[in-house]
Design a protein around this motif. Structure first.
Motif, mmCIF file in Angstrom:
data_model
loop_
_atom_site.group_PDB
_atom_site.id
_atom_site.type_symbol
_atom_site.label_atom_id
_atom_site.label_comp_id
_atom_site.label_asym_id
_atom_site.label_seq_id
_atom_site.Cartn_x
_atom_site.Cartn_y
_atom_site.Cartn_z
ATOM 1 N N ALA A 1 0.836 -1.200 0.000
ATOM 2 C CA ALA A 1 0.000 0.000 0.000
ATOM 3 C C ALA A 1 0.874 1.256 0.000
ATOM 4 C CB ALA A 1 -0.935 0.001 1.206
ATOM 5 N N LYS A 2 1.968 1.219 0.741
ATOM 6 C CA LYS A 2 2.887 2.352 0.792
ATOM 7 C C LYS A 2 3.512 2.597 -0.587
ATOM 8 C CE LYS A 2 6.865 4.074 3.386
ATOM 9 N NZ LYS A 2 7.853 3.750 4.414
ATOM 10 N N GLU A 3 3.873 1.519 -1.289
ATOM 11 C CA GLU A 3 4.422 1.651 -2.644
ATOM 12 C C GLU A 3 3.439 2.380 -3.558
ATOM 13 O OE1 GLU A 3 5.489 -2.025 -4.473
ATOM 14 O OE2 GLU A 3 7.071 -2.444 -3.037
ATOM 15 N N MET A 4 2.174 2.060 -3.441
ATOM 16 C CA MET A 4 1.156 2.661 -4.315
ATOM 17 C C MET A 4 0.945 4.139 -4.003
ATOM 18 S SD MET A 4 0.476 0.344 -6.415
ATOM 19 C CE MET A 4 -0.784 1.244 -7.283
ATOM 20 N N ARG A 5 1.207 4.561 -2.769
ATOM 21 C CA ARG A 5 1.018 5.966 -2.399
ATOM 22 C C ARG A 5 2.169 6.848 -2.858
ATOM 23 N NH1 ARG A 5 -0.428 4.090 2.944
ATOM 24 N NH2 ARG A 5 1.619 4.806 3.566
ATOM 25 N N GLN A 6 3.323 6.252 -3.129
ATOM 26 C CA GLN A 6 4.478 7.047 -3.522
ATOM 27 C C GLN A 6 4.289 7.577 -4.935
ATOM 28 O OE1 GLN A 6 7.836 4.463 -2.934
ATOM 29 N NE2 GLN A 6 7.706 4.594 -0.718
ATOM 30 N N PRO A 7 4.664 8.847 -5.176
ATOM 31 C CA PRO A 7 4.502 9.408 -6.519
ATOM 32 C C PRO A 7 5.398 8.701 -7.529
ATOM 33 C CG PRO A 7 5.727 10.913 -5.105
ATOM 34 C CD PRO A 7 5.264 9.777 -4.237
ATOM 35 N N ALA A 8 4.924 8.659 -8.757
ATOM 36 C CA ALA A 8 5.697 8.036 -9.826
ATOM 37 C C ALA A 8 6.898 8.921 -10.163
ATOM 38 C CB ALA A 8 4.811 7.852 -11.053
ATOM 39 N N PRO A 9 7.978 8.331 -10.674
ATOM 40 C CA PRO A 9 9.135 9.135 -11.087
ATOM 41 C C PRO A 9 8.743 10.135 -12.171
ATOM 42 C CG PRO A 9 9.671 6.795 -11.088
ATOM 43 C CD PRO A 9 8.196 6.915 -10.839
ATOM 44 N N ALA A 10 9.458 11.246 -12.251
ATOM 45 C CA ALA A 10 9.151 12.317 -13.198
ATOM 46 C C ALA A 10 9.148 11.834 -14.641
ATOM 47 C CB ALA A 10 10.142 13.466 -13.032
ATOM 48 N N ALA A 11 9.945 10.823 -14.968
ATOM 49 C CA ALA A 11 10.027 10.326 -16.342
ATOM 50 C C ALA A 11 8.710 9.713 -16.801
ATOM 51 C CB ALA A 11 11.136 9.288 -16.455
ATOM 52 N N ASP A 12 7.864 9.260 -15.872
ATOM 53 C CA ASP A 12 6.605 8.608 -16.243
ATOM 54 C C ASP A 12 5.438 9.585 -16.374
ATOM 55 O OD1 ASP A 12 7.892 6.222 -16.261
ATOM 56 O OD2 ASP A 12 7.082 5.500 -14.362
ATOM 57 N N GLN A 13 5.642 10.864 -16.166
ATOM 58 C CA GLN A 13 4.529 11.810 -16.166
ATOM 59 C C GLN A 13 3.797 11.859 -17.497
ATOM 60 O OE1 GLN A 13 6.140 15.498 -14.780
ATOM 61 N NE2 GLN A 13 5.819 14.971 -12.641
ATOM 62 N N GLY A 14 4.504 11.661 -18.593
ATOM 63 C CA GLY A 14 3.864 11.717 -19.902
ATOM 64 C C GLY A 14 3.219 10.415 -20.308
ATOM 65 N N GLN A 15 3.382 9.370 -19.508
ATOM 66 C CA GLN A 15 2.855 8.061 -19.846
ATOM 67 C C GLN A 15 1.419 7.915 -19.355
ATOM 68 O OE1 GLN A 15 4.552 5.782 -21.632
ATOM 69 N NE2 GLN A 15 6.169 7.276 -21.830
ATOM 70 N N PRO A 16 0.588 7.211 -20.110
ATOM 71 C CA PRO A 16 -0.773 6.943 -19.637
ATOM 72 C C PRO A 16 -0.752 5.993 -18.452
ATOM 73 C CG PRO A 16 -0.329 5.743 -21.661
ATOM 74 C CD PRO A 16 0.860 6.646 -21.411
#
Length: 69
Positions: free
Chosen positions: A42-57
């Motif tokens: 659950a903690k893993e899911m709450r962490q923001p995604a890396p900046a490189a993935d922002q453009g990914q669906p």
């Protein structure tokens, strides 16, 4: 006017299924307990995604439910 056509197969990057080794359920449960149980996942899911993935669906199961956007 000269048009450049290109073709990319939908199967590019396809990896054949490889059977994975299965460990006994007791060992799997013990490993999850060492990691921190369901709370660690659950903690893993709450962490923001890396900046490189922002453009990914959105990916994964929740992508079609409107999550992670």
């Amino acid at each position: 006017m000269d048009y450049q056509l290109s073709y990319r197969s939908a199967l590019t990057g396809y990896e054949v299924y490889k059977e994975q080794a299965v460990q006994p359920w007791k060992a799997a449960n013990d490993k999850v307990g060492e990691i921190g149980g369901w709370r660690a996942y659950a903690k893993e899911m709450r962490q923001p995604a890396p900046a490189a993935d922002q453009g990914q669906p959105a990916q994964g199961h929740d992508a079609h439910h409107g999550g992670k956007q």
